[in-house]
Every structure is written in structure tokens, then in C-alpha cells.
Design a protein around this motif. Structure first.
Motif, mmCIF file in Angstrom:
data_model
loop_
_atom_site.group_PDB
_atom_site.id
_atom_site.type_symbol
_atom_site.label_atom_id
_atom_site.label_comp_id
_atom_site.label_asym_id
_atom_site.label_seq_id
_atom_site.Cartn_x
_atom_site.Cartn_y
_atom_site.Cartn_z
ATOM 1 N N LEU A 227 0.810 -1.214 0.000
ATOM 2 C CA LEU A 227 0.000 0.000 0.000
ATOM 3 C C LEU A 227 0.848 1.271 0.000
ATOM 4 O O LEU A 227 0.327 2.364 0.210
ATOM 5 C CB LEU A 227 -0.935 0.010 1.214
ATOM 6 N N SER A 228 2.146 1.127 -0.243
ATOM 7 C CA SER A 228 3.021 2.297 -0.297
ATOM 8 C C SER A 228 2.781 3.075 -1.595
ATOM 9 O O SER A 228 2.320 2.528 -2.602
ATOM 10 C CB SER A 228 4.489 1.874 -0.215
ATOM 11 N N LEU A 229 3.119 4.353 -1.572
ATOM 12 C CA LEU A 229 2.937 5.220 -2.730
ATOM 13 C C LEU A 229 4.176 6.093 -2.873
ATOM 14 O O LEU A 229 4.463 6.923 -2.005
ATOM 15 C CB LEU A 229 1.689 6.082 -2.549
ATOM 16 N N SER A 230 4.915 5.900 -3.978
ATOM 17 C CA SER A 230 6.162 6.632 -4.206
ATOM 18 C C SER A 230 6.178 7.169 -5.632
ATOM 19 O O SER A 230 6.167 6.393 -6.608
ATOM 20 C CB SER A 230 7.371 5.723 -3.975
ATOM 21 N N TRP A 231 6.223 8.483 -5.732
ATOM 22 C CA TRP A 231 6.300 9.076 -7.066
ATOM 23 C C TRP A 231 7.612 8.736 -7.759
ATOM 24 O O TRP A 231 7.650 8.537 -8.990
ATOM 25 C CB TRP A 231 6.149 10.598 -6.986
ATOM 26 N N LEU A 232 8.715 8.634 -6.996
ATOM 27 C CA LEU A 232 10.025 8.336 -7.589
ATOM 28 C C LEU A 232 10.063 6.910 -8.118
ATOM 29 O O LEU A 232 10.657 6.640 -9.175
ATOM 30 C CB LEU A 232 11.119 8.553 -6.542
ATOM 31 N N ARG A 233 9.422 6.002 -7.421
ATOM 32 C CA ARG A 233 9.379 4.607 -7.857
ATOM 33 C C ARG A 233 8.616 4.495 -9.186
ATOM 34 O O ARG A 233 9.065 3.793 -10.114
ATOM 35 C CB ARG A 233 8.719 3.767 -6.775
ATOM 36 N N VAL A 234 7.492 5.183 -9.290
ATOM 37 C CA VAL A 234 6.712 5.161 -10.530
ATOM 38 C C VAL A 234 7.475 5.854 -11.664
ATOM 39 O O VAL A 234 7.498 5.374 -12.815
ATOM 40 C CB VAL A 234 5.334 5.829 -10.305
ATOM 41 N N TYR A 235 8.109 6.984 -11.336
ATOM 42 C CA TYR A 235 8.865 7.738 -12.337
ATOM 43 C C TYR A 235 10.017 6.901 -12.883
ATOM 44 O O TYR A 235 10.299 6.903 -14.093
ATOM 45 C CB TYR A 235 9.376 9.017 -11.695
ATOM 46 N N THR A 236 10.671 6.158 -12.000
ATOM 47 C CA THR A 236 11.776 5.300 -12.427
ATOM 48 C C THR A 236 11.275 4.164 -13.316
ATOM 49 O O THR A 236 11.933 3.768 -14.292
ATOM 50 C CB THR A 236 12.493 4.730 -11.192
ATOM 51 N N GLU A 237 10.097 3.605 -13.013
ATOM 52 C CA GLU A 237 9.524 2.535 -13.831
ATOM 53 C C GLU A 237 9.159 3.039 -15.220
ATOM 54 O O GLU A 237 9.352 2.341 -16.233
ATOM 55 C CB GLU A 237 8.291 1.962 -13.140
ATOM 56 N N ILE A 238 8.632 4.279 -15.289
ATOM 57 C CA ILE A 238 8.319 4.865 -16.604
ATOM 58 C C ILE A 238 9.594 5.030 -17.418
ATOM 59 O O ILE A 238 9.637 4.735 -18.629
ATOM 60 C CB ILE A 238 7.589 6.206 -16.429
ATOM 61 N N ALA A 239 10.649 5.509 -16.741
ATOM 62 C CA ALA A 239 11.936 5.674 -17.441
ATOM 63 C C ALA A 239 12.500 4.326 -17.861
ATOM 64 O O ALA A 239 13.111 4.194 -18.937
ATOM 65 C CB ALA A 239 12.918 6.414 -16.549
ATOM 66 N N GLY A 240 12.290 3.301 -17.045
ATOM 67 C CA GLY A 240 12.795 1.974 -17.392
ATOM 68 C C GLY A 240 12.104 1.365 -18.587
ATOM 69 O O GLY A 240 12.667 0.477 -19.254
ATOM 70 N N SER A 241 10.892 1.826 -18.866
ATOM 71 C CA SER A 241 10.170 1.299 -20.034
ATOM 72 C C SER A 241 10.663 1.910 -21.338
ATOM 73 O O SER A 241 10.229 1.499 -22.418
ATOM 74 C CB SER A 241 8.673 1.564 -19.882
#
Length: 512
Positions: A227-241
Motif C-alpha cells: 500500500l506504499s505510494l512513491s512518485w520516484l518509484r513510478v517515475y523510475t519505472e516509466i523511465a525503465g520502459s
């Protein structure tokens, strides 16, 4: 106490009766007053602003009351010596007398009053009954049960304040928290994890450090990582794609709108400035936080792991202002009680002419406090800032009863310990009982209050008075008889030195 002793005086004129009254009661009154004031000022050392403000206000009010007594008594502002009324200027009278004029003294009467029936009861019936051999044994067993129950209660004391208790019983807030517990009790506070300084988010090693810190926080038993929410984690996943590149400062900053396009709420989690990102935040969800112990453990673990992170982190939730008190409430309570008990011992040693008696007074203080702290658990009272305020009051009240009885015992001229105890109960048993009953009657109306704060005040005050009177009228007289022959009696005589002492006590206690 003073009123009762004055009525029991054997002299006919008021001056002689006052001298006799203060000779017997002035020192114990001085002790209880000083210990009350010390208890309140020691309470100002606590880290709780509410407790500190209460103690400072109450302790200062004592001096204001003393000054009012001085003004009404036409006493000098510095020496407190009675100043004769004369034809002086208004400024002089206002400073030295307290007003531009003074009231004439009341006429003296030669009437005396007979001894009160309750004093006779304590002398002829209760005192001899309490000093019986088998009754003493029963009292010791009773005290053992009292102390055992108190210690057990202290081990079961609950820490922390229920937010419901800050509202009136008929407030809508109560229903809100009841429903919150009923439907959402599995979930604790959603904690904000803040990166407090500007860091190079576009540096992959920095991002890895932040992610490691967040994962470390998620490994706590009270946190649900799903249930954690991290903008940096999502941003990094977008960059990884492969959609965007974030490996330089300009690219990292300029591509943020892409993140906000898919997740608009993340824009609130980043404090972007012209120079870069000043600060940002993530969220973790806590679970299974059901008690004050869980809340204290959660706060400790979160702060410890945030402190160990190589990136400057801070964990925060509005509820932490309440969790913080759990970390220090026991420490502050023990600190205040120990320091206050030590101060009471010093005052007693200075004013009571018997070290053994002083030890018994200090013992009574500690015993009453332990009893109140233990039995308030059985009465569904938690240890919080509200009950802590009342425990500070307890420190002052707990000395009253035992100090009077102990001083009467040690100054008795009787030959045996049992006779000393009977004499002390004869002199002060009824005033102590009268003071206890009148105090309880004065606060009993609070028992029906709709506010937890007032009900807590009544409960703790009732326990203080009950246990204080129990020590003064039962435990202390019996325990003193066990050590009655360890020192000589200190009878009060009419020597010149004694008259000087009486006069000095009159000057002090006339204020009270």
C-alpha cells in the motif's frame, strides 16, 4: 486543622489560644504548604507544555494568595510584620499596610468551647482499638494487600490518551472515532516519508539509496508494503520502459510533466523550484496499530530507520503529536515523583525535629503515589498528560495527613509509643478526617461530569484523599508505634527559645 485546634484551646483570651494553636499546628501546616508549592514547581520541569503551564500557574497563585493575606492583615511588604495604623500618607499605607486605611480588629471574647465529640471518640475508642496487638497485625496485613495491589496495578498501567477523551460525551467526535475503530481498525496512520533536503534525484545511485531507505521502512512489521505510494518509484519505472530519460538534471526536471499526466496527484508530492527539487515525499501505510504500545513501537522504529538512512529523511503524521507523549510520559512521571519526594524529605528534615519521622512522611508520600498510580488502572484511567497533572497534585496532597500525625506523634510527651499514637489521633484525627471528607464532598459533583478530564480529576483526587487519610489515620499511627522507642520524645515546653520559635511560626503561618 487550625480552626479545630483553636476551638480546643484551653486559654480564654484569643492571643494565648492562637499561641497554643500555632505551637501545635504551625509546623505541620508549614510543611504541607511548602511541599505543595514544591510539588507544583517541580512539575514545571516536565516536557509537556500543558502540565508545565498548569504547575506554573498553580505554584505562582500560592504567592499571589500570600500577598493578598499580607494586604488584608496590614503587614509590611518585606518583613510581613504587623504595622500599626497611623496617620501616614496613602502611598506609605499602600506599601506597608496594603491599603490607605485598615479595619479595626475584632473584639476578643473570653468564651471557650468544649472538646468535640469526634476528638473524644478518637481518644477513648478508636486510638486504643487501633493500637491493640492483633489490630496492628491486621493493619500490617492490610497494608501488604494494599501495596501488592498497587504494584500490580502499576505494572498494568495503560499509556496514552484516547482522542475520544478530549471531547464531551455527547460530541459527534465520539461517534466518529467509534465508527473508525469499527470499520477501519486494521489500518493505522498513513505516514509521510519526506526527503528534507535537495538531493540529485537524477543520479542513479541517489535513487537507489532512496529506494533502499523506503524498503527498509516497509520491512517494519507495522507497515504494509503493498500500500506504499512513491512518485520516484513510478517515475523510475516509466523511465525503465524507455519512454523517457531521467539520467540528467535537465531531462529529469523537464520530463516530470509526463509523470503528472498519468498521475496528477504526484504533483503535490514534489516541491519543485528554479534550482531543482527542494523536497519531496512518499507515503507508507501502517497496519495493526491497535494500542498505545504499538503506537510507541511504530514511532520508535520509523524514526530509528529514518535516522539510519544515508539520505536525509523525516517521517511524519499529525497523530505523532500524541504518540510522542508515550515516549516520555513514564519517564517524566517518575522524574517528577522522585524529585518531589526528595524535596519533601529535605523540607521534612529541616522542619520536623526527628529524622525517623521524616522518613515515615516520605514513605507515606511514596506509598500514596504508588497506590494512586496502581489503582487508577483498575478505575480505567490511563497514564497521559491529564492524569499526570493530577498526579502532581497528588504529590502535594499526599503529605498533608501523614505530616500532621507524624509531627503530633514525635512531639508527644507520653511515655509509650501506643500512648503517643493515641494522643496524635486525639489531637488531629478529627481534623484530618474532616479535611478528607470535605475535600471529597467538594469534588464529588465532578463524578457526574460529561467530560473525561473532570471525571479523571475526581477519580484521582478521590484516590489521593482516600489513601492519604488511610495512611494518616491507620497505617502511619501503627507503623510509628513499632519505632516509638528509637528516640526521645520532643515535648513542647514554655522556654524562651520555644517562645521565639512559636512567634516565628506565627509570622509564617498567619499567611496561610
Amino acid at each position: 486543622l487550625l480552626g479545630t485546634k483553636l476551638k480546643q484551646g484551653s486559654k480564654s483570651d484569643t492571643k494565648s489560644r492562637l499561641a497554643e494553636t500555632y505551637r501545635e499546628a504551625a509546623l505541620s501546616v508549614t510543611i504541607t504548604t511548602l511541599t505543595d508549592v514544591l510539588a507544583f514547581f517541580i512539575g514545571t520541569w516536565t516536557s509537556f507544555p500543558s502540565v508545565r503551564s498548569f504547575c506554573l500557574y498553580t505554584g505562582t497563585a500560592f504567592f499571589i494568595a500570600l500577598n493578598h493575606k499580607r494586604v488584608k492583615g496590614n503587614q509590611h511588604w518585606l518583613t510581613c510584620v504587623q504595622v500599626k495604623v497611623g496617620k501616614k500618607s496613602c502611598l506609605y499605607n499602600a506599601c506597608c499596610l496594603g491599603s490607605c486605611s485598615s479595619e479595626p480588629p475584632e473584639p476578643e471574647t473570653g468564651e471557650t468551647e468544649s472538646e468535640h465529640p469526634m476528638s473524644i471518640f478518637f481518644k477513648k475508642y478508636y486510638g486504643p482499638f487501633l493500637t491493640g496487638k492483633w489490630i496492628k497485625l491486621l493493619v500490617v496485613l492490610l497494608y501488604g494487600a494494599y501495596l501488592g495491589g498497587s504494584i500490580y496495578g502499576c505494572t498494568q498501567v495503560k499509556e496514552g490518551i484516547d482522542l475520544r477523551n478530549l471531547a464531551s460525551d455527547d460530541s459527534y467526535v465520539i461517534a466518529y472515532y467509534d465508527d473508525d475503530d469499527k470499520y477501519f481498525s486494521d489500518y493505522g496512520p498513513r505516514v509521510m516519508v519526506v526527503v528534507t533536503d535537495s538531493v540529485n534525484y537524477w543520479d542513479e545511485s541517489v535513487r537507489n539509496d532512496i529506494e533502499a531507505c523506503v524498503q527498509d521502512l516497509e520491512n517494519i512489521n507495522y507497515v504494509d508494503r503493498n500500500l506504499s505510494l512513491s512518485w520516484l518509484r513510478v517515475y523510475t519505472e516509466i523511465a525503465g520502459s524507455g519512454l523517457i530519460n531521467i539520467n540528467s538534471k535537465d531531462l529529469f526536471i523537464n520530463n516530470l510533466p509526463v509523470l503528472f499526466q498519468y498521475f496528477p496527484s504526484f504533483e503535490w508530492d514534489i516541491n519543485k523550484t528554479a534550482e531543482g527539487i527542494a523536497a519531496s515525499r512518499f507515503f507508507i501505510q501502517t497496519v495493526n496499530v491497535t494500542s498505545a504500545v504499538d503506537e510507541k513501537n511504530l514511532l520508535n522504529q520509523l524514526r530509528d530507520r529514518a535516522k539510519q538512512c544515508v539520505v536525509p529523511l523525516m517521517v511524519y503524521h499529525p497523530a505523532f503529536i500524541y504518540y510522542d507523549q508515550y515516549l516520555v510520559i513514564v519517564q517524566n512521571t517518575i522524574q517528577n515523583v522522585v524529585i518531589a519526594a526528595g524535596a519533601m524529605l529535605v523540607v521534612s528534615l529541616v522542619l520536623i525535629p526527628s529524622p525517623l519521622c521524616c522518613l515515615w512522611v516520605t514513605f507515606a508520600i511514596a506509598s500514596v503515589i504508588v497506590g494512586v498510580a496502581g489503582f487508577m488502572t483498575f478505575w480505567d484511567i490511563s497514564l497521559d498528560s491529564i492524569s499526570m497533572i493530577n498526579l502532581v497534585i497528588c504529590i502535594g496532597f499526599s503529605v498533608d495527613f501523614s505530616a500532621h500525625i507524624s509531627y503530633a506523634f514525635v512531639t508527644s510527651g507520653e511515655s509509650s509509643a501506643n500512648e503517643k499514637a493515641v494522643g496524635a489521633l486525639h489531637q488531629l484525627g478529627y481534623p484530618v478526617l474532616q479535611g478528607a471528607v470535605s475535600t471529597v464532598l467538594g469534588v464529588v459533583v465532578l463524578a457526574a461530569a460529561k467530560t473525561y478530564i473532570f471525571r479523571t480529576f475526581f477519580k484521582i483526587m478521590f484516590l489521593v484523599i482516600l489513601f492519604g487519610a488511610l495512611h494518616g489515620l491507620v497505617f502511619i499511627p501503627v507503623f510509628l508505634t513499632f519505632f516509638g522507642y528509637l528516640g526521645k520524645s520532643l515535648p513542647i515546653t514554655g522556654t524562651k527559645m520555644d517562645k521565639i520559635w512559636i512567634k516565628s511560626q506565627y509570622v509564617i503561618c498567619h499567611q496561610f
